[in-house]
Design a protein around this motif. Structure first.
Motif, PDB file in Angstrom:
ATOM      1  N   LEU A  89       7.823 -12.829   0.507  1.00 56.39           N
ATOM      2  CA  LEU A  89       7.784 -11.486   1.100  1.00 56.39           C
ATOM      3  C   LEU A  89       6.341 -11.024   1.186  1.00 56.39           C
ATOM      4  O   LEU A  89       5.515 -11.362   0.338  1.00 56.39           O
ATOM      5  CB  LEU A  89       8.552 -10.497   0.216  1.00 56.39           C
ATOM      6  CG  LEU A  89      10.019 -10.786  -0.043  1.00 56.39           C
ATOM      7  CD1 LEU A  89      10.550  -9.844  -1.111  1.00 56.39           C
ATOM      8  CD2 LEU A  89      10.815 -10.673   1.240  1.00 56.39           C
ATOM      9  N   ARG A  90       6.068 -10.239   2.231  1.00 55.08           N
ATOM     10  CA  ARG A  90       4.800  -9.523   2.318  1.00 55.08           C
ATOM     11  C   ARG A  90       5.070  -8.127   1.768  1.00 55.08           C
ATOM     12  O   ARG A  90       5.993  -7.454   2.209  1.00 55.08           O
ATOM     13  CB  ARG A  90       4.342  -9.403   3.760  1.00 55.08           C
ATOM     14  CG  ARG A  90       3.897 -10.685   4.412  1.00 55.08           C
ATOM     15  CD  ARG A  90       3.598 -10.374   5.882  1.00 55.08           C
ATOM     16  NE  ARG A  90       2.920 -11.449   6.555  1.00 55.08           N
ATOM     17  CZ  ARG A  90       3.480 -12.245   7.475  1.00 55.08           C
ATOM     18  NH1 ARG A  90       4.748 -12.078   7.810  1.00 55.08           N
ATOM     19  NH2 ARG A  90       2.784 -13.187   8.056  1.00 55.08           N
ATOM     20  N   GLU A  91       4.251  -7.693   0.827  1.00 57.10           N
ATOM     21  CA  GLU A  91       4.401  -6.348   0.264  1.00 57.10           C
ATOM     22  C   GLU A  91       3.063  -5.638   0.323  1.00 57.10           C
ATOM     23  O   GLU A  91       2.021  -6.255   0.117  1.00 57.10           O
ATOM     24  CB  GLU A  91       4.870  -6.419  -1.198  1.00 57.10           C
ATOM     25  CG  GLU A  91       6.270  -6.931  -1.375  1.00 57.10           C
ATOM     26  CD  GLU A  91       6.731  -6.895  -2.831  1.00 57.10           C
ATOM     27  OE1 GLU A  91       5.902  -6.588  -3.723  1.00 57.10           O
ATOM     28  OE2 GLU A  91       7.903  -7.197  -3.067  1.00 57.10           O
ATOM     29  N   ARG A  92       3.101  -4.354   0.559  1.00 55.51           N
ATOM     30  CA  ARG A  92       1.879  -3.562   0.534  1.00 55.51           C
ATOM     31  C   ARG A  92       1.436  -3.403  -0.914  1.00 55.51           C
ATOM     32  O   ARG A  92       2.241  -3.168  -1.810  1.00 55.51           O
ATOM     33  CB  ARG A  92       2.113  -2.173   1.129  1.00 55.51           C
ATOM     34  CG  ARG A  92       2.324  -2.195   2.603  1.00 55.51           C
ATOM     35  CD  ARG A  92       0.979  -2.279   3.311  1.00 55.51           C
ATOM     36  NE  ARG A  92       1.203  -2.572   4.718  1.00 55.51           N
ATOM     37  CZ  ARG A  92       0.340  -3.206   5.466  1.00 55.51           C
ATOM     38  NH1 ARG A  92      -0.806  -3.609   4.984  1.00 55.51           N
ATOM     39  NH2 ARG A  92       0.609  -3.454   6.713  1.00 55.51           N
ATOM     40  N   ASP A  93       0.141  -3.541  -1.134  1.00 50.00           N
ATOM     41  CA  ASP A  93      -0.431  -3.339  -2.460  1.00 50.00           C
ATOM     42  C   ASP A  93      -0.326  -1.856  -2.796  1.00 50.00           C
ATOM     43  O   ASP A  93      -0.685  -1.006  -1.976  1.00 50.00           O
ATOM     44  CB  ASP A  93      -1.892  -3.793  -2.461  1.00 50.00           C
ATOM     45  CG  ASP A  93      -2.497  -3.843  -3.834  1.00 50.00           C
ATOM     46  OD1 ASP A  93      -2.440  -2.817  -4.538  1.00 50.00           O
ATOM     47  OD2 ASP A  93      -3.044  -4.895  -4.195  1.00 50.00           O
ATOM     48  N   THR A  94       0.176  -1.543  -3.974  1.00 49.53           N
ATOM     49  CA  THR A  94       0.346  -0.137  -4.343  1.00 49.53           C
ATOM     50  C   THR A  94      -0.993   0.568  -4.562  1.00 49.53           C
ATOM     51  O   THR A  94      -1.087   1.769  -4.352  1.00 49.53           O
ATOM     52  CB  THR A  94       1.215  -0.003  -5.610  1.00 49.53           C
ATOM     53  OG1 THR A  94       0.627  -0.789  -6.652  1.00 49.53           O
ATOM     54  CG2 THR A  94       2.628  -0.460  -5.348  1.00 49.53           C
ATOM     55  N   ALA A  95      -2.026  -0.162  -4.955  1.00 45.17           N
ATOM     56  CA  ALA A  95      -3.338   0.446  -5.184  1.00 45.17           C
ATOM     57  C   ALA A  95      -4.127   0.601  -3.885  1.00 45.17           C
ATOM     58  O   ALA A  95      -4.925   1.524  -3.742  1.00 45.17           O
ATOM     59  CB  ALA A  95      -4.135  -0.384  -6.180  1.00 45.17           C
ATOM     60  N   ASP A  96      -3.938  -0.307  -2.933  1.00 49.08           N
ATOM     61  CA  ASP A  96      -4.653  -0.278  -1.661  1.00 49.08           C
ATOM     62  C   ASP A  96      -3.645  -0.608  -0.565  1.00 49.08           C
ATOM     63  O   ASP A  96      -3.342  -1.777  -0.319  1.00 49.08           O
ATOM     64  CB  ASP A  96      -5.804  -1.295  -1.671  1.00 49.08           C
ATOM     65  CG  ASP A  96      -6.591  -1.312  -0.374  1.00 49.08           C
ATOM     66  OD1 ASP A  96      -6.203  -0.617   0.594  1.00 49.08           O
ATOM     67  OD2 ASP A  96      -7.597  -2.045  -0.322  1.00 49.08           O
ATOM     68  N   ARG A  97      -3.116   0.408   0.085  1.00 45.39           N
ATOM     69  CA  ARG A  97      -2.049   0.232   1.070  1.00 45.39           C
ATOM     70  C   ARG A  97      -2.475  -0.618   2.266  1.00 45.39           C
ATOM     71  O   ARG A  97      -1.636  -1.106   3.006  1.00 45.39           O
ATOM     72  CB  ARG A  97      -1.544   1.601   1.560  1.00 45.39           C
ATOM     73  CG  ARG A  97      -0.995   2.486   0.473  1.00 45.39           C
ATOM     74  CD  ARG A  97       0.342   2.056  -0.053  1.00 45.39           C
ATOM     75  NE  ARG A  97       1.356   2.095   1.002  1.00 45.39           N
ATOM     76  CZ  ARG A  97       2.482   1.417   0.952  1.00 45.39           C
ATOM     77  NH1 ARG A  97       2.759   0.659  -0.066  1.00 45.39           N
ATOM     78  NH2 ARG A  97       3.341   1.492   1.932  1.00 45.39           N
ATOM     79  N   ARG A  98      -3.771  -0.813   2.475  1.00 46.51           N
ATOM     80  CA  ARG A  98      -4.232  -1.677   3.574  1.00 46.51           C
ATOM     81  C   ARG A  98      -4.033  -3.142   3.243  1.00 46.51           C
ATOM     82  O   ARG A  98      -3.997  -3.982   4.127  1.00 46.51           O
ATOM     83  CB  ARG A  98      -5.711  -1.422   3.858  1.00 46.51           C
ATOM     84  CG  ARG A  98      -6.005  -0.014   4.367  1.00 46.51           C
ATOM     85  CD  ARG A  98      -7.485   0.239   4.370  1.00 46.51           C
ATOM     86  NE  ARG A  98      -7.975   0.165   2.991  1.00 46.51           N
ATOM     87  CZ  ARG A  98      -9.236   0.199   2.628  1.00 46.51           C
ATOM     88  NH1 ARG A  98     -10.168   0.291   3.525  1.00 46.51           N
ATOM     89  NH2 ARG A  98      -9.576   0.136   1.370  1.00 46.51           N
ATOM     90  N   ARG A  99      -3.940  -3.441   1.961  1.00 46.30           N
ATOM     91  CA  ARG A  99      -3.863  -4.825   1.488  1.00 46.30           C
ATOM     92  C   ARG A  99      -2.415  -5.291   1.411  1.00 46.30           C
ATOM     93  O   ARG A  99      -1.540  -4.558   0.971  1.00 46.30           O
ATOM     94  CB  ARG A  99      -4.505  -4.920   0.103  1.00 46.30           C
ATOM     95  CG  ARG A  99      -4.709  -6.316  -0.389  1.00 46.30           C
ATOM     96  CD  ARG A  99      -5.532  -6.299  -1.682  1.00 46.30           C
ATOM     97  NE  ARG A  99      -5.933  -7.603  -2.093  1.00 46.30           N
ATOM     98  CZ  ARG A  99      -5.132  -8.518  -2.621  1.00 46.30           C
ATOM     99  NH1 ARG A  99      -3.870  -8.256  -2.792  1.00 46.30           N
ATOM    100  NH2 ARG A  99      -5.594  -9.696  -2.967  1.00 46.30           N
ATOM    101  N   VAL A 100      -2.175  -6.542   1.826  1.00 45.37           N
ATOM    102  CA  VAL A 100      -0.854  -7.155   1.737  1.00 45.37           C
ATOM    103  C   VAL A 100      -0.869  -8.173   0.612  1.00 45.37           C
ATOM    104  O   VAL A 100      -1.805  -8.965   0.485  1.00 45.37           O
ATOM    105  CB  VAL A 100      -0.479  -7.849   3.073  1.00 45.37           C
ATOM    106  CG1 VAL A 100       0.804  -8.651   2.936  1.00 45.37           C
ATOM    107  CG2 VAL A 100      -0.364  -6.824   4.178  1.00 45.37           C
TER     108      VAL A 100
END
Length: 157
Positions: A89-100
């Motif tokens: 799965l690709r998930e958005r990083d909770t600390a940096d929403r730009r990061r997958v």
């Protein structure tokens, strides 16, 4: 006859443990190839999944492309295939929403564990023949060898 190294120095004879570790690496690569065939995956896809699983959710596509030595565009194809197959799965990083972040699915982890169960059981059984002190020494050696491989992988020169 030993072939000199490129700089003309004679080759160094390595310790038996070093040769055994190299043989282990070769056997491990053979086992990875067998696992890829059993799971009907391309070896690059399996290698990607191995890195993702070992990263505890801290690996993104760009870092993974660097580790595998493939272009970001090729990495996108790999991630797309693995996602479509239900392996990650690709998930958005909770600390940096730009990061997958890339995360293995539970079904993929279960399948890999099932495929590797007999191998891992055999490896666990090997420790039965060693004392606690010997097991500690083996563990320390393998940790240090792992660190040496990691250093080699990131060393630029």
């Amino acid at each position: 006859m030993a072939i000199p190294l490129p700089d003309g120095t004679p080759p160094r004879a390595h310790e038996p443990e070093t040769w055994a570790l190299r043989a282990l690496g070769t056997a491990s690569a053979e086992a990875s190839g067998a696992l890829a065939r059993r799971m009907r995956m391309h070896p690059t896809d399996l290698s990607a999944m191995s890195h993702v699983a070992a990263s505890d959710g801290h690996l993104g596509p760009r870092e993974l492309s660097t580790r595998l030595g493939i272009t970001p565009a090729a990495m996108t194809d790999v991630v797309d295939r693995l996602e479509a197959a239900g392996h990650l799965l690709r998930e958005r990083d909770t600390a940096d929403r730009r990061r997958v972040r890339l995360v293995p699915t539970e079904s993929a982890a279960t399948e890999v564990r099932g495929q590797l169960r007999s191998l891992l059981d055999r490896l666990d059984a090997l420790t039965d023949d060693f004392t606690d002190a010997e097991r500690d020494a083996i563990h320390r050696y393998l940790q240090a060898a792992t660190e040496a491989y990691h250093r080699f992988a990131v060393d630029e020169g």
